[in-house]
Every structure is written in structure tokens, then in C-alpha cells.
Design a protein around this motif. Structure first.
Motif, PDB file in Angstrom:
ATOM      1  N   LEU A   1       7.972   0.976 -47.969  1.00  0.00           N
ATOM      2  CA  LEU A   1       7.992   1.088 -46.512  1.00  0.00           C
ATOM      3  C   LEU A   1       6.672   1.649 -45.996  1.00  0.00           C
ATOM      4  N   VAL A   2       6.152   2.660 -46.679  1.00  0.00           N
ATOM      5  CA  VAL A   2       4.874   3.249 -46.275  1.00  0.00           C
ATOM      6  C   VAL A   2       3.777   2.187 -46.305  1.00  0.00           C
ATOM      7  N   LYS A   3       3.757   1.391 -47.361  1.00  0.00           N
ATOM      8  CA  LYS A   3       2.746   0.341 -47.492  1.00  0.00           C
ATOM      9  C   LYS A   3       2.859  -0.669 -46.355  1.00  0.00           C
ATOM     10  N   ALA A   4       4.098  -1.046 -46.003  1.00  0.00           N
ATOM     11  CA  ALA A   4       4.310  -2.017 -44.926  1.00  0.00           C
ATOM     12  C   ALA A   4       3.865  -1.457 -43.578  1.00  0.00           C
ATOM     13  N   LEU A   5       4.131  -0.175 -43.340  1.00  0.00           N
ATOM     14  CA  LEU A   5       3.738   0.437 -42.071  1.00  0.00           C
ATOM     15  C   LEU A   5       2.221   0.601 -41.982  1.00  0.00           C
ATOM     16  N   ILE A   6       1.591   0.940 -43.095  1.00  0.00           N
ATOM     17  CA  ILE A   6       0.128   1.055 -43.100  1.00  0.00           C
ATOM     18  C   ILE A   6      -0.505  -0.294 -42.788  1.00  0.00           C
ATOM     19  N   LYS A   7       0.092  -1.353 -43.311  1.00  0.00           N
ATOM     20  CA  LYS A   7      -0.406  -2.696 -43.005  1.00  0.00           C
ATOM     21  C   LYS A   7      -0.293  -2.986 -41.517  1.00  0.00           C
ATOM     22  N   ARG A   8       0.820  -2.547 -40.891  1.00  0.00           N
ATOM     23  CA  ARG A   8       0.988  -2.728 -39.453  1.00  0.00           C
ATOM     24  C   ARG A   8      -0.048  -1.924 -38.677  1.00  0.00           C
ATOM     25  N   MET A   9      -0.326  -0.725 -39.149  1.00  0.00           N
ATOM     26  CA  MET A   9      -1.240   0.165 -38.447  1.00  0.00           C
ATOM     27  C   MET A   9      -2.667  -0.365 -38.451  1.00  0.00           C
ATOM     28  N   TYR A  10      -3.103  -0.858 -39.611  1.00  0.00           N
ATOM     29  CA  TYR A  10      -4.505  -1.255 -39.757  1.00  0.00           C
ATOM     30  C   TYR A  10      -4.700  -2.774 -39.767  1.00  0.00           C
ATOM     31  N   ASN A  11      -3.606  -3.518 -39.580  1.00  0.00           N
ATOM     32  CA  ASN A  11      -3.664  -4.983 -39.484  1.00  0.00           C
ATOM     33  C   ASN A  11      -4.265  -5.643 -40.728  1.00  0.00           C
TER      34      ASN A  11
END
Length: 288
Positions: free
Chosen positions: A7-17
Motif C-alpha cells: 500500500l505504501v508503494k502504491a501511495l508513493i507512486k500516486r504522490m510522485y506520479n
């Protein structure tokens, strides 16, 4: 969150595109500082630093609040730092009510709804342990953060004028009866979280009850109801209503002030002799 790396990895991807390779992530909760306490801080490989402000409902942090945390980004490059706001706000509402950056630090937004969608997306690839944690987190977000209570039977009853405002080509009643919509200002004397049901009264009695299917805060109501002039109704809750249903018998208002807003339990509108009595019975139940 730290116990579910996926989940953390997926959210970081959302944050930094973009996908980001990293070796270590540090997540700090309720971090104390000289000028306040942040909700969540995420540090990736000691290179990327994100401060997350988590809000219930449609509230947003103030610029003064974010400015207090600005000094914590010292030592991080301009492209490696970020404020992230978690709330129920749509991107449209967020962009219209908060700056994109503050003193060189970008401010981004992710809605709780998007977090829940992300949980659903990664769920099937997660381990059994992660699935349990994801399910618990999703349950918490639905029940606590978004403060939704689908089992509540409270009805918010308002008086409805038949007049057409000067800034509109559609009357108050037609907004409800023809469009199945209702809007009210995002102000302290109105519900921050709409109740599950709306009741409308006019001509001396309760006319209809509607289930509230969903809602949003709209920056300019013209974008949803074209009959309303652009720029005249800003930052209002917009409720999407279900089909109307009515009490089995006529329910007079009783001795209450003409334009008062009331809260009643749904069943009392079918069993009491007046709207005033329904409110009294509902209040008594809370005390018992």
C-alpha cells in the motif's frame, strides 16, 4: 500503513506520479516539533520527505498551519519534498480552496475515496496477512474517517420556498422535485456530514423524504446546475437525492418557527401527529 508495504508503494507512486525504487521507508506518526504536530511523515531513503495532513470530511488545513511545518523540509531538495492532504475533497474543490505550493513546497491532494480504491486495487495481489490489514484499514476509513453511517435513520428536515432566487432560473422546489438535488452552504450552522435522509416541508406540512445517495462540496454550483448563474453560489454542499417517499398520513408542522431546520428519526415521521412531536420523540430517545 507501515505494515503493508504494498500500500505504501502504491501511495508513493500516486504522490510522485512514477514508480520509485527505494531501500528504506520511515513512517512517523504524530511527530512533535517546535511549531506543532504533524499527522504523518514519510521519509524515503532519506531523500524524499513528505508531510501528510489527514482531515475528516471536506475540511482542509490552513496555510498558516502548513507554514509551521515548512522548516522541517530543510536539507531536502526542492523536487524531493511535498505536503500531501488526505480528505474527502474532490480535486476541483481542493484546487479552488488551497494553493498548489507554499514557499517552494508543492501541496498535493489524495481523497480517502482514492485511498480506498487503491486498497481494492492491490488487495488481490496481497498476502493473507496484508489482506487482513487492508480489510481492517478499509473498514476504519469507511466508518471513522469518512464518518459514514449507513444505518442511521436520522432525517434533516428543511423548509422549502417556492420562489426563484434572482441568481437562478429554477425555483428551490424544482431543484428537488425535477433534478433530485439539494444544496446548502458549507457553514458551521449546517451539517458537516449530511444525514442519510432529507425531508422537505412547505404549505404547512411535510411533503417528501429522500434518501441521500451521495454528496460533494462544489466550488461553483453553476457547474452542476446550469440554471444558477456562474459565481453566485460558491462552496456549497450538493446532495444527490433518491426518489421521494411520503408519510402514510398528512403530517402537519405543529408550532415551530416557519423556516426552522429540524432533525427527526425516520420512523417518527410515520408515527407522530406532527413534525414538532416527531422532533420531541427523537430527542427523548437520545436521552433514554
Amino acid at each position: 500503513m507501515a505494515r503493508v508495504p504494498r500500500l505504501v508503494k502504491a501511495l508513493i507512486k500516486r504522490m510522485y506520479n512514477r514508480d520509485m525504487k527505494y531501500n528504506n521507508i520511515v513512517i512517523r506518526l504524530q511527530k512533535h516539533g517546535e511549531k506543532g504536530i504533524t499527522d504523518i511523515e514519510i521519509v524515503v531513503d532519506n531523500r524524499f520527505f513528505c508531510i501528510i495532513e489527514a482531515k475528516k470530511g471536506w475540511s482542509l488545513p490552513t496555510l498558516d498551519q502548513l507554514k509551521k511545518y515548512r522548516e522541517r523540509f530543510g536539507g531536502y531538495k526542492r523536487t524531493k519534498r511535498m505536503f500531501l492532504v488526505l480528505s474527502d475533497c474532490t480535486e476541483e474543490y481542493f484546487n479552488g480552496n488551497l494553493k498548489r505550493s507554499i514557499r517552494g513546497v508543492p501541496i498535493k491532494s489524495i481523497s480517502w475515496h482514492d485511498v480506498i480504491k487503491t486498497i481494492n486495487y492491490i488487495y488481490h495481489e496481497a498476502s493473507n496477512k496484508e489482506k487482513y490489514l487492508l480489510s481492517e484499514l478499509q473498514k476504519y476509513l469507511l466508518e471513522e474517517v469518512q464518518m459514514e453511517n449507513k444505518e442511521s435513520n436520522w432525517v434533516y428536515v428543511v423548509s422549502l420556498s417556492n420562489k426563484t432566487p434572482k441568481w437562478s432560473k429554477i425555483s428551490w422546489r424544482d431543484v428537488i422535485n425535477k433534478k433530485r438535488l439539494y444544496f446548502y452552504p458549507a457553514e458551521k450552522n449546517w451539517p458537516k456530514i449530511p444525514l442519510n435522509y432529507m425531508g422537505f416541508r412547505y404549505d404547512g406540512k411535510l411533503q417528501s423524504i429522500h434518501y441521500v445517495k451521495s454528496y460533494e462540496i462544489v466550488a461553483d454550483m453553476h457547474s452542476r446546475i446550469p440554471e444558477i448563474k456562474r459565481g453566485k453560489v460558491k462552496n456549497h454542499y450538493l446532495l444527490y437525492l433518491g426518489e421521494p417517499f411520503e408519510p402514510r398520513k398528512e403530517l402537519p408542522i405543529g408550532k415551530i418557527w416557519s423556516n426552522g431546520r429540524l432533525k427527526c428519526m425516520l420512523d417518527t415521521l410515520f408515527t407522530c401527529k406532527s413534525l414538532k412531536d416527531a422532533c420531541a420523540v427523537s430527542k427523548k430517545r437520545l436521552k433514554d
